[in-house]
Design a protein around this motif. Sequence first.
Motif, short mmCIF file in Angstrom:
data_model
loop_
_atom_site.label_atom_id
_atom_site.label_comp_id
_atom_site.label_asym_id
_atom_site.label_seq_id
_atom_site.Cartn_x
_atom_site.Cartn_y
_atom_site.Cartn_z
N SER A 1426 0.85 -1.19 0.00
CA SER A 1426 0.00 0.00 0.00
C SER A 1426 0.88 1.24 0.00
O SER A 1426 2.04 1.19 0.44
CB SER A 1426 -0.92 0.01 1.22
OG SER A 1426 -0.16 -0.01 2.42
N SER A 1427 0.31 2.34 -0.48
CA SER A 1427 1.16 3.51 -0.67
C SER A 1427 0.38 4.80 -0.53
O SER A 1427 -0.87 4.81 -0.62
CB SER A 1427 1.80 3.45 -2.07
OG SER A 1427 2.47 4.65 -2.38
N GLY A 1428 1.16 5.85 -0.34
CA GLY A 1428 0.56 7.18 -0.31
C GLY A 1428 0.04 7.63 -1.66
O GLY A 1428 -0.60 8.68 -1.75
N ASP A 1429 0.29 6.85 -2.72
CA ASP A 1429 -0.25 7.20 -4.04
C ASP A 1429 -1.68 6.70 -4.22
O ASP A 1429 -2.19 6.68 -5.33
CB ASP A 1429 0.65 6.67 -5.15
CG ASP A 1429 0.76 5.15 -5.16
OD1 ASP A 1429 0.05 4.49 -4.37
OD2 ASP A 1429 1.58 4.63 -5.93
N HIS A 1430 -2.33 6.27 -3.12
CA HIS A 1430 -3.74 5.85 -3.08
C HIS A 1430 -3.96 4.46 -3.66
O HIS A 1430 -5.13 4.05 -3.81
CB HIS A 1430 -4.65 6.83 -3.83
CG HIS A 1430 -4.51 8.26 -3.42
ND1 HIS A 1430 -5.28 9.27 -3.98
CD2 HIS A 1430 -3.74 8.86 -2.49
CE1 HIS A 1430 -4.95 10.42 -3.43
NE2 HIS A 1430 -4.00 10.19 -2.53
N SER A 1444 -0.93 -6.31 -10.56
CA SER A 1444 -2.15 -5.52 -10.59
C SER A 1444 -1.96 -4.23 -9.80
O SER A 1444 -1.22 -4.19 -8.82
CB SER A 1444 -3.32 -6.32 -10.00
OG SER A 1444 -4.50 -5.52 -9.97
N ILE A 1445 -2.65 -3.21 -10.26
CA ILE A 1445 -2.77 -1.95 -9.53
C ILE A 1445 -4.23 -1.83 -9.12
O ILE A 1445 -5.11 -1.73 -9.97
CB ILE A 1445 -2.36 -0.75 -10.38
CG1 ILE A 1445 -0.92 -0.90 -10.88
CG2 ILE A 1445 -2.50 0.54 -9.60
CD1 ILE A 1445 -0.48 0.19 -11.83
N MET A 1446 -4.48 -1.87 -7.82
CA MET A 1446 -5.86 -1.83 -7.31
C MET A 1446 -6.20 -0.39 -6.93
O MET A 1446 -5.65 0.15 -5.97
CB MET A 1446 -5.98 -2.76 -6.11
CG MET A 1446 -5.55 -4.18 -6.42
SD MET A 1446 -5.56 -5.22 -4.94
CE MET A 1446 -4.80 -6.70 -5.58
N THR A 1447 -7.05 0.19 -7.73
CA THR A 1447 -7.46 1.57 -7.48
C THR A 1447 -8.86 1.58 -6.89
O THR A 1447 -9.73 0.87 -7.35
CB THR A 1447 -7.44 2.38 -8.78
OG1 THR A 1447 -8.28 1.75 -9.75
CG2 THR A 1447 -6.04 2.48 -9.34
N PHE A 1603 -10.23 8.20 -9.74
CA PHE A 1603 -9.07 7.42 -9.31
C PHE A 1603 -7.76 7.98 -9.86
O PHE A 1603 -6.76 7.30 -9.95
CB PHE A 1603 -9.24 5.96 -9.77
CG PHE A 1603 -10.49 5.33 -9.22
CD1 PHE A 1603 -10.58 5.01 -7.87
CD2 PHE A 1603 -11.58 5.10 -10.03
CE1 PHE A 1603 -11.73 4.44 -7.36
CE2 PHE A 1603 -12.74 4.53 -9.52
CZ PHE A 1603 -12.83 4.21 -8.18
N GLY A 1604 -7.80 9.23 -10.19
CA GLY A 1604 -6.62 9.91 -10.65
C GLY A 1604 -6.88 11.41 -10.67
O GLY A 1604 -7.98 11.89 -10.36
#
Length: 1695
Positions: A1426-1430, A1444-1447, A1603-1604
Amino acid sequence: MAKDSPIQPHATGDGDNSNAALPVRNRDILRSLCCILKSRSKGLKNKSSNQSLNTQDAAQATDPSFIASQPTSIPTRKNHSSSLSTPAGNTATPPSTGQKSIPGIFSEDLPKPTIKTDLPDALDLIEMTQQLVYAQRLIRDGRLVIPPEAADISETPTTESIDESQGNTITESNASSAQGKQEWMPNETERIWIRAQDHIQQHCFCELVKNVVAEFIKDDLKGSAAIAEVVILGPILDRVTYRTLLDCLIAKLKQDICFNSLLPQGLVQLIEDASPDYLEHGDLVDTLTVLQARLKRMYKSTPEQKELAKDKPPSTDMSASDHTLSLNHKTSLEQLCQIIIAISRLLDVMVINEVKNFDRIGMHHLAASLSELEDITEPFVQLQIQYAIQASQYIADDESILQEILRFGGSESMLTLGATGICKQDPETLFSSLGNLREAAGEAYAVVKQLPEGLEAFQQGHSGSAHNHLHGIRAGSKHEWYLTLLFARTYVRHGQLAKFNRTVCGAHCGDNQTFQLGVCQILGEVALDPLWNTAIRQQAVDFLIALSGPTAGWKRHLAVQEWVLATLTQLIELSDAEVKDYAQRILQDLAQEGASATPTIATTTTSFAMSSRFPLPESSPLLVRAQNISYLEYDLHEYRILRIKESHQGIYIPPMAKAYLKARDDSLFSLMDRVEEFLTSNHEVMLILGDSGAGKSTFNRHLEHKLWTNYSIGGPIPLYINLPVIQNPEDDMISKQLQKHNFSEEHIQEMKQHREFILICDGYDESQLTANLHKTNRLNQHDQWRAKMIISCRTQFLGPVYLDQFAPRGDHYQRSALGVFQEAVIMPFSNTQVEDYVTRYVPLEPRSWVIKDYMRMLTTIPNLMDLVRNPFLLTLALETLPDITKGKKNLSTIKIARVQLYDAFVARWLSVNKRRLESNVLSNHERDIFDQLLDAGFVSMGVDYNTRLASAVFDKHGGKPVVQYDQPEDQFTWKAEFFGSQPEIRLLRESSPLTRTDNMFRFIHQSMLEYFFSCYIYSPVRIGEEFDVLAETESDAYQPLDSDGPFFQRNLLKDPSIIPFLCDRVKLHPTFEHQLRAVIDQSKTDTSSAIAATNAVTILNRASVSFNGADFRGVRIPDADLSNGQFDSVQFQGADLAGANFARSWLRQADFSSANLEDVTFGELPHLDSESPVKACCFSPNGRMLAVTVEKGVIYVYDTLTWTRMHRLDGHVKPVESDEYVKPVESIVFSPDSRSLVSSGYDNTLRLWDPITGEELLTLEGHSHNIHSVAISPCGSRIASAGNDGTVRLWDAQTGECLCVLEGHGSYVKSVKYSPDGRQVVSGGWDGTIRLWDSKTGEPVNVSNPCSGHVMSLAYSPDGQWIAAGHSRGHIAAGHGRGPPAAGHDRGHLQLWDAGTLEPGPILSGHTKEITGIDFSPNGQWIASSSGDHTVRLWDVSTGILVSIMTGHTEYANDVSFSPDSLRIASAGDDKKVRLWEASSNWSSAEQHDQTGAVSDVMYSVDAHLNTKKLVDDKVRSLAYSSRGLQLAISTEKYSIHLWDLRSEKPSIELEGHVDRIRSVSYSSCDQWIASGGDDRTVRLWSRQQDTVDESRSYTATVQGFFGEIQKITWSPFVPLEFATACEDGSVRVWRISSGDGSVTVNMLWGSNLRMLCATNMIIRDGTGLSADQKHLLLQHGAKVGSLSTEGERLSVEE
């Protein structure tokens, strides 16, 4: 000088003084002629002799006139009357050649005669050994005359270098030009052939030569044919092979009981052909000894026999029954002659190479044996005997110079030597006592007379030796004619015919009969030698006639005339017609003259062959056997040549790639560079992904071409495997591929055991494989194939866990598994690459368009440039654009879809082949068939043939693209319809876009097969003969799809590449959309239409057709892909939706009442809401509970079966009356038995809880600052904690006692974890170090390099091999993983560390901000971060690939945790949510297919004019004019919006509310609204206050759910309350504002590439098959059960 005087001894002053200036000896001159320089240190070395000679200039030595003018240093005594004499005291001179020559004959020097044949082609077998000799000689000598850059020949030597210490070797100078030799130059044909031979081909020839020699050595018989075949290899052998062969022949000569006269002849020729440094003096001495012994055994004489021999006529038959000589083993006189010739030639070699230290006594034995044969009257034999005797006199023996002088010049002091000195052959100790030892040669007789008297005092054992020595002195004389003949023969051997002419004609010994016979023998050998050309051979005959006649000026001898006639007689027996006829004419002329002095032919016939060269082999049995050996590298070279030829491509543009599917599109690299890095790394598998037509196969073929081009012997073997062609590649595919290319089983096993491969496996998807080929083929396991695998696959065919199909798996992959796999994704062409391709395409053939024409079309036609970034589509476009745009003036109106490029290309292909057939010569029957095809429409018939073939491939062949057709076996199968021999089938097949390899057929590209299959499903148009597309007829709109066709039988989701073609048809042809909708409706009543309906709705949905409000009641569409679809208000009542995918679809007000929803997926799991940001989450080991902590210091425990809250734990919360800020709980962990729970918080305490009852069990105090992390040992008895006080503390879990404090970190400690075995504790913090501690003693164990930036989180792999660390800021440590280390200032990186050594391992890059949480899946397969980039990201442990990138989080993602079964992931975020994810199905192929990059702009089409004006000094991020132009909105770096009144040019209003950078500001067309958006992922609406003078604005609403970052906002020019947003998450959304009753709501009307599910007011009453999780999810998204609206997720619009 008198002609009959002997050659004299050394002149006065000669002796054993090594510093004396001695004249050059003839032997030295001869050595110079033969390219042998005495100045070189190598050579036949005299280890004990004191003789020392100086060497004159080699350039002078080559001239015959120079040779004639130099004095000799060789002393002799008078012997025959033909010897020359000089005055006493003068130094004798060698024979003068003068200036006389025979004009018109041998007028110029030529290259040395060599074998020439037809040169072999690259893949041909060598037919004859002569061909092998010629080819190898060209390779060897060609490198000396053709520069390497011109010849393109490797500098690989063909002979081994010889060390000085290897013994006494014969050396030779290679400075042939300095010695005047005619330099050989290849002709143009030879040059071309030499240039074509690379170092691999050279090696193959060398190995074949070695194999021929090896076959000879293995041959027990070693007959004449084998000897003839192997001897001609002499000039081309490397030293080791040469010496092996030489030893073998010498041993054969020693051992043979039955004499084979060809053996010594072949042995001596081999010696004569020796290359520099190959011979040692012992070889010559041994060979001479064996030949001498053979001579003695062959001949015994008695006085009576000698007397009889004198009277024996020369022509008498010398058979064993009646000859007067006793020959051992009944051998013939000819055999005796061959032995003598062999001895003579061997002695010549010894003279030329100045063999020293030879045993003079042994030489006297030889001279004695030869002297006993002098009474044989046969001229040919007698010549050989005399020649051999003379040659023996020129051998440098072990006599000192003193002894040589004594032997020729004598004095009475000879007696003082005594018998002992002579016996020991070393009188040098008595040299000082001798007086004048260099007297005239006449004194030699006195020495000889006195010598026997001294011998009487010898000991008895030495008498025999002394007698032999005495006999040698009596016979020792040297004559000019031998030296002259030796010169002449050497000239001829080296092609210096002009020098031969001058030497022979100018010789002072020309009247000597022996000399004349020797010249005749040389000329006869030239005339008989097939290696000389016809003109030279005829000139040799002319030379013979001239010398035997009066024109030569020599004394005429009858024996010479007889010899000439004997030579002519042999010439007329030749098979060479020109030489034979020439000799015949001369004989006829001589017969017509009738001269009495001319002997008749009958009296001159002799059986002695005059050819000095060993006969050329008539067959090549050794070569045949050697090639049957099939040397592996030779076979590999043939395969290499074939593959280089087949893999060559006309156009190749180096592709760019990114590291993995989820990598950013702006992080590109050269694919070739990455593959080369892979080949030099420890990785074993590299997966190359790309869309259809992206260039995977093109790259693979280019890679193979490059690897084979650079292949080195013994190196890795490139092996291109077209997987669809190999049957069952899961099992031993390497062997199958090698067998396919005719490698023997022996060689396959040899390669398996000893070689490494680079496998290039192409078309994994086309072969329809699911197996892991690396695993099933057991690559790199014990006793298995050693290989690196490069494998390609289309992206569309990947599943959610595709890495299992490619990454190395197995029990032997444990520790090393992480570093054995990598992947790369080929990216579309850039504009530069497109232009580069066009630049290379145009010159390939004559075209009417130039580069600028193509580029103008590509850049002008709307959307075409984006389409042709796919390389294959670019090829289609370039081929078809001239036809597509023909007659079109306004290019901006042309619309080209992907399927249209295929339509045009196929039409062009068939039309070109139609014109080809029209011009071809056809049989009458074929012409009739072709005319019928023309009448029916050739192009249309071709399209029909290909569509039927494509349908049969999918229906009958399982979709496998390669079809093998065997005429006998398949003539009654479906294949015969398309590949049979009937004229119609053959004409259509040969005109179709198919390729053929042997009996295997396939379309030129996989997408062509899929295109034709899509045409079989729906072909909307009839293609005209000249590329015109005929309009659809009215009946086409009502023609239903074929219910018996594949559309009704085959689920197209299994063939995802077919669907895009049909999607294009939907967009281009409304008829097809109507037909698909009809199929959907048909499924309501027809159960057999379910598959077709599923296909239809999937195609329509993929084509972005909106179904809002559609009546789907009762439809049967199981397994349909409805993701990203628009299904608002659709009536799904009673529909069969089993297995359908509704991920990210909009289902608002859709009614699913009574629908079958079994196995339906919505792409999400339910989430948990919180009243404040969630900081941590953790599954219990038994999987029944999930604990989460929130910022307010509260812990919640949930039941994972029902997702209901079990407990709220408030121990860390401060009293309500306290004014102190409520501090969060940072970390939480369950005990291994799930019976206790430990939490840590900012209140500096640890708390132990009972999660079942919610009771607080213990409070652990001791830290002086915030506690960031807590861990429990695997046994559950100990607790570790880490905090901002810089310490790690270990606690007793039962008593709460602090056991020890671990100090060492220089700053905050952010994370602590126990190793899986509980023996160690690992901690990391802001000081950038990772530290290992002994968990029992607290002693430090190890510490990492401190340059890694802040360590934010840690996790152990389940096997304890790796530690995963999340870093932020600073620099990542250099590891051996994916890509170079990157700076991590504002980016987060996940790095793996060796848990034992703390050495840095692979770097997993992708997060853009610090990593806040890490967890390994319990099965060891995944890492979640997990990250601060959400985002939450999932990585494959074995490969390091981002899966995978889970947004879903809209704020920081703070923590992540795997469920015990490794199937689910929980993540905690500052957006007050705990989100759940499916680890194994978090994305699908459909998502990848539709995924795009960030959308940076969006606009409505409107005609408007925009003016700008700079009004602020701060950096402007965005600005917008009001529609009336009275106000300007400006956003700056300070997260606020300034509204300027343009009339006063002053800021009047400042709007605040955004918490990050604002990227876009936009006014509505009515100026009522301002919308703003940016990096905080929200859109804020500001409304104008009514009835205000300053047009002030107020905040109205916030739109969330993005999500961005928001990249662009634009308002509709037609609908005042409608606006569109473009987002970095790739989505475009259209929104509408609604107001009423004082409230404002914002609803999304439409969206593309959405990443969220919308289910507001969706009705699921009585739906069957939904799981509890799915129901909970839908309720959270606003769905209704019955008439009740359940509490779910809050609306994304806040007022």
